[in-house]
Design a protein around this motif. Structure first.
Motif, mmCIF file in Angstrom:
data_model
loop_
_atom_site.group_PDB
_atom_site.id
_atom_site.type_symbol
_atom_site.label_atom_id
_atom_site.label_comp_id
_atom_site.label_asym_id
_atom_site.label_seq_id
_atom_site.Cartn_x
_atom_site.Cartn_y
_atom_site.Cartn_z
ATOM 1 N N VAL A 194 2.495 -11.084 -5.040
ATOM 2 C CA VAL A 194 3.812 -10.599 -4.555
ATOM 3 C C VAL A 194 4.709 -11.546 -3.624
ATOM 4 C CG1 VAL A 194 4.602 -8.886 -2.605
ATOM 5 C CG2 VAL A 194 2.469 -8.350 -4.022
ATOM 6 N N VAL A 195 5.733 -11.512 -4.056
ATOM 7 C CA VAL A 195 6.996 -12.360 -3.397
ATOM 8 C C VAL A 195 8.172 -11.582 -3.092
ATOM 9 C CG1 VAL A 195 8.678 -14.684 -3.873
ATOM 10 C CG2 VAL A 195 6.229 -14.467 -4.567
ATOM 11 N N LYS A 196 8.800 -11.570 -1.991
ATOM 12 C CA LYS A 196 9.830 -10.783 -1.644
ATOM 13 C C LYS A 196 9.704 -9.267 -2.121
ATOM 14 C CE LYS A 196 12.863 -14.592 -0.568
ATOM 15 N NZ LYS A 196 14.083 -15.388 -1.074
ATOM 16 N N ASP A 197 8.935 -8.468 -2.100
ATOM 17 C CA ASP A 197 8.877 -7.012 -2.266
ATOM 18 C C ASP A 197 8.898 -6.856 -3.631
ATOM 19 O OD1 ASP A 197 9.066 -6.249 0.256
ATOM 20 O OD2 ASP A 197 11.164 -6.413 0.123
ATOM 21 N N LYS A 198 8.406 -7.813 -4.515
ATOM 22 C CA LYS A 198 8.175 -7.671 -5.858
ATOM 23 C C LYS A 198 6.771 -8.103 -6.366
ATOM 24 C CE LYS A 198 12.957 -8.076 -7.222
ATOM 25 N NZ LYS A 198 14.086 -8.922 -8.082
ATOM 26 N N MET A 199 6.124 -7.448 -7.100
ATOM 27 C CA MET A 199 4.797 -7.674 -7.541
ATOM 28 C C MET A 199 4.885 -8.338 -9.008
ATOM 29 S SD MET A 199 1.449 -5.446 -8.230
ATOM 30 C CE MET A 199 2.059 -4.469 -9.389
ATOM 31 N N LEU A 458 -1.093 -6.934 -1.522
ATOM 32 C CA LEU A 458 -0.578 -6.277 -0.419
ATOM 33 C C LEU A 458 0.930 -6.227 -0.220
ATOM 34 C CD1 LEU A 458 -1.071 -5.037 2.521
ATOM 35 C CD2 LEU A 458 -1.218 -7.557 3.196
ATOM 36 N N SER A 459 1.585 -5.256 -0.017
ATOM 37 C CA SER A 459 2.853 -5.340 0.213
ATOM 38 C C SER A 459 3.388 -4.430 1.418
ATOM 39 C CB SER A 459 3.686 -4.464 -0.745
ATOM 40 O OG SER A 459 4.956 -4.587 -0.659
ATOM 41 N N THR A 460 4.267 -4.842 2.295
ATOM 42 C CA THR A 460 4.644 -4.260 3.544
ATOM 43 C C THR A 460 6.009 -3.383 3.315
ATOM 44 O OG1 THR A 460 3.257 -5.785 4.911
ATOM 45 C CG2 THR A 460 5.213 -4.476 6.109
ATOM 46 N N CYS A 461 6.206 -2.261 3.685
ATOM 47 C CA CYS A 461 7.673 -1.455 3.672
ATOM 48 C C CYS A 461 7.635 -0.895 4.917
ATOM 49 C CB CYS A 461 7.207 -0.751 2.336
ATOM 50 S SG CYS A 461 8.916 0.362 2.047
ATOM 51 N N ASN A 462 8.607 -0.939 5.683
ATOM 52 C CA ASN A 462 8.830 -0.238 6.682
ATOM 53 C C ASN A 462 7.925 -0.320 7.875
ATOM 54 O OD1 ASN A 462 11.443 0.818 5.723
ATOM 55 N ND2 ASN A 462 10.172 2.370 4.925
ATOM 56 N N GLY A 463 7.373 -1.522 8.040
ATOM 57 C CA GLY A 463 6.216 -1.801 8.924
ATOM 58 C C GLY A 463 5.009 -1.318 8.488
ATOM 59 N N GLU A 464 4.685 -0.701 7.196
ATOM 60 C CA GLU A 464 3.367 -0.123 6.935
ATOM 61 C C GLU A 464 2.835 -0.929 5.833
ATOM 62 O OE1 GLU A 464 1.787 2.111 7.886
ATOM 63 O OE2 GLU A 464 2.993 3.464 9.086
ATOM 64 N N ASP A 465 1.661 -1.165 5.717
ATOM 65 C CA ASP A 465 0.861 -2.033 4.743
ATOM 66 C C ASP A 465 0.660 -0.982 3.655
ATOM 67 O OD1 ASP A 465 1.102 -4.227 6.208
ATOM 68 O OD2 ASP A 465 -0.788 -3.781 7.061
ATOM 69 N N TYR A 466 0.707 -1.468 2.299
ATOM 70 C CA TYR A 466 0.293 -0.639 0.996
ATOM 71 C C TYR A 466 -0.528 -1.596 0.208
ATOM 72 C CZ TYR A 466 3.827 2.552 2.769
ATOM 73 O OH TYR A 466 4.598 3.370 3.427
ATOM 74 N N LEU A 467 -1.673 -1.238 -0.431
ATOM 75 C CA LEU A 467 -2.337 -1.881 -1.502
ATOM 76 C C LEU A 467 -1.717 -1.391 -2.621
ATOM 77 C CD1 LEU A 467 -5.974 -1.435 0.108
ATOM 78 C CD2 LEU A 467 -4.172 -2.915 0.574
ATOM 79 N N VAL A 468 -1.594 -2.142 -3.697
ATOM 80 C CA VAL A 468 -0.955 -1.911 -4.891
ATOM 81 C C VAL A 468 -2.025 -2.424 -6.111
ATOM 82 C CG1 VAL A 468 1.041 -1.810 -6.519
ATOM 83 C CG2 VAL A 468 1.200 -1.854 -4.026
ATOM 84 N N SER A 469 -2.451 -1.464 -6.806
ATOM 85 C CA SER A 469 -3.224 -1.964 -7.897
ATOM 86 C C SER A 469 -2.809 -1.768 -9.146
ATOM 87 C CB SER A 469 -4.566 -0.897 -7.849
ATOM 88 O OG SER A 469 -5.480 -1.097 -8.872
#
Length: 677
Positions: A194-199, A458-469
């Motif tokens: 992940v780099v800058k909200d892009k997987m 791992l990505s972060t959006c609006n202060g929340e963590d998300y796991l992306v598979s």
């Protein structure tokens, strides 16, 4: 877990918040909600009110009430004290406080006929442009439809306000979000970063063939796109269409807003590990030159970012030999270093997972050999370079290989994998400080999450963590995306709620502006009572007096903490000054020692030259001595010859003289002189 189960965990935060607000009695005036709020301490009720206003209206911009109205003044103080806290943060804190005060509140909410999705109410605006009273806000209840899919929740609501990952509200369950764009080819053993909200997805294996395409998923819009990358061969050569070698079993690492691709299996493997770099700004690949002794080529290894270094362990080489060697790449100097650690290392393996804790401890979990899969956990102390095998607590994880791991704070999530028979359906989490395993969730059926060779980022959006598979293989190749929103108690919140209750309100309010805020687990005291977050030792005086006293306590506590911090800062500055002085003295001594060393080196060189000359003279003297010995021998020989000659001459004279006497005696006298004749 059923989507319509009567549990707060089945609701997204907006729904959970408005259900909680409805239960408490907000929607009318605070005075008309006395019955619902009477069960709470007054300070708790005030904080709930302030959080509700912050979540539904926003920061307080109404004038301060007059002091003669203590209730309205206290309400305004509670709301205004929240500052610019985000509405989502206020929602989460509202629900959390309610669950701490009344854990069974949701079971007493009337059962709805359908699931509701509460939209954020819009404040009424009067003709003067001022915001209407926050007590006049009403609720809207549009429909919300969700359905189960083997333990996975698929969002079907087209009216969701938030986009991308932020639209996912359910915790600790894998969700299949709506994805747009052209999906990549199904694959496994690919790389993801992940780099800058892009997987970014690169390479992988599909039907036994290696891939070299580069795909990107925008995590804000959840849209796929393909990148037509270029490759630069050298500084003097122009960029050409990319022909990066197809590979699988490699590692993708985000570093300095770029992506590094390390190792991997290729059709024509090189002798040593190669490192490539992709620049998302210029969309170009380049081969990075490394120094030192690079590892032999391999795939299925683990590569972990530790500070400014990459730590590589294990894998399988081009001859299918399993490895358990350890190598470190310094990203600042691009220099490889092979490490001989002490202790017993993990057995040779590939397709394991690795993570770093506290920038010091490297954790290795699972993996497989050609015949079996492992469930062991090994720890390498990167400071002492020593292996150990600690005791694991909690649930016992099953053997697995080809799983994916991602670290979120103190927690290490492990997803998927297989045991040579079936895919692993449980998603595990390891609390790395305590080494305690627990199960986050479990999927049902033959879904891609129970696969080998999948990736998790791992990505972060609006202060929340998300796991992306993404991807994986469990009998079929996958190109599907799943998202999990973990609920965990962050280290910051753990410390906050362990503080004394006298200043806990200020700490809770301040904490919402620092880091993520997640529903904490209830902690019970010895007598079974739930530990309270808010103040419970206030007296029965007037409401505004207690609020002012609470504020005074908060200010006093903050001042005391400030003084402690200033003392600590002064102490640290003094120590820093002493260290600087010691460093300056050490540098001065180092210069002097360097000069002495240089002088000694010059003297040593002169002595070495003198010694060499003496050795030459000694060699000449030895040669002369040998010549003198030869001459001495010749002289002695001549002397012996001379002595022998003299002895022979003497003997001859003696014989001559002896012959004349004997002849006279024999009657043959010598002739007499002529004067006797």
């Amino acid at each position: 877990m059923s989507v319509v189960a009567r549990s707060t965990s089945s609701l997204a935060y907006p729904e959970r918040f408005y259900a909680a607000a409805s239960y408490v009695g907000f929607g009318g005036s605070l005075n008309s909600s006395t019955a619902a709020l009477s069960k709470f301490q007054n300070d708790v009720a005030l904080l709930l009110y302030g959080l509700y206003q912050q979540a539904t209206v926003g920061p307080c911009n109404v004038p301060k009430p007059r002091a003669w109205n203590p209730v309205e003044h206290s309400k305004w103080t509670s709301w205004n004290g929240l500052g610019n806290m985000a509405s989502t943060e206020a929602m989460r804190l509202f629900v959390k406080i309610l669950e701490e005060e009344d854990p069974a509140w949701y079971s007493r909410v009337p059962e709805p006929t359908v699931e509701h999705k509460f939209e954020m109410p819009k404040p009424k605006v009067e003709s003067s442009g001022e915001t209407a009273s926050p007590d006049e806000i009403s609720f809207s209840e549009p429909k919300h439809i969700s359905r189960e899919n083997g333990g996975l929740i698929e969002t079907q609501d087209k009216d969701i306000i938030m986009e991308g990952l932020g639209a996912i509200g359910v915790y600790d369950q894998w969700v299949a979000p709506p994805i747009s764009g052209q999906q990549p080819k199904p694959r496994y053993q690919h790389g993801a970063a992940v780099v800058k909200d892009k997987m970014y997805i690169f390479g992988g294996n599909h039907n036994g063939r290696y891939l070299n395409d580069l795909q990107v998923l925008d995590l804000k819009s959840l849209m796929w796109s393909k990148i037509d990358a270029k490759v630069t061969k050298g500084p003097s050569e122009s960029s050409t269409p990319a022909h990066v070698a197809p590979l699988a079993g490699h590692s993708l690492i985000s570093w300095d807003e770029k992506i590094l691709s390390i190792a991997g299996h290729t059709k024509d493997p090189s002798e040593t590990v190669t490192v490539k770099q992709f620049d998302p700004q210029t969309l170009t690949w380049s081969n990075l030159r490394t120094y030192g002794k690079p590892p032999i080529s391999r795939g299925g290894q683990s590569v972990t970012l530790v500070g400014t270094t990459l730590v590589m362990f294990g894998g399988e080489d081009a001859k299918r030999s399993l490895l358990n060697d350890l190598h470190i790449l310094d990203l600042e100097t691009m220099t490889w270093d092979d490490i001989d650690a002490i202790g017993t290392p993990p057995s040779p393996r590939s397709d394991h997972a690795a993570a770093c804790h506290a920038e010091r401890y490297l954790l290795i979990f699972g993996g497989g050999s050609h015949a079996t899969c492992f469930n062991d956990l090994h720890v390498l102390d990167l400071q002492n370079m020593e292996w150990s095998r600690p005791k694991q607590q909690g649930v016992t994880p099953g053997p697995r290989a080809g799983h994916a791991g991602i670290k979120v704070g103190e927690n290490w999530f492990v997803v998927g994998g297989g045991d040579n028979k079936n895919g692993v359906s449980e998603t595990l989490v390891l609390h790395m400080s305590a080494l305690v395993w627990s199960v986050v969730t479990s999927v049902k059926g033959r879904v891609p999450l129970a696969s080998e060779g999948l990736s998790v980022v791992l990505s972060t959006c609006n202060g929340e963590d998300y796991l992306v598979s993404f991807g994986g293989y469990n009998g079929r190749y996958s190109n599907e995306v799943y998202v999990l929103k973990p609920s965990y108690k962050s280290d910051l919140q753990s410390k906050i709620f362990d503080k004394p209750t006298s200043d806990s309100m200020a700490v809770v309010i301040a904490s919402t502006n620092v880091g993520r805020d997640v529903a904490p687990e209830s902690e019970a005291t010895q007598d079974g009572k739930i530990t309270e977050i808010m103040m419970d030792n206030v007296d029965s005086g007037p409401l505004h007096m207690r609020t002012e006293e609470s504020g005074e306590h908060i200010i006093t506590a903050l001042k005391a903490e400030k003084e402690e911090l200033e003392v600590t800062l002064n102490r640290e500055q003094l120590q820093n000054l002493q260290l600087k002085q010691e460093l300056a003295e050490a540098e001065t001594k180092n210069v002097e020692i360097s000069k002495e060393l240089q002088s000694l080196r010059g003297q040593l060189a002169a002595e070495q030259s003198r010694c060499f000359k003496l050795e030459v003279d000694l060699a000449e003297l030895r040669q002369k001595l040998q010549n003198m010995e030869t001459l001495q021998k010749e002289v002695e020989l001549l002397q012996r010859q001379k002595a022998a000659s003299e002895q022979a001459a003497l003997s001859a004279r003696q014989r001559q003289n002896s012959g004349g006497v004997w002849g006279w005696l024999a009657g043959n006298p010598a002739e007499k002189p002529s004067d006797y004749s």
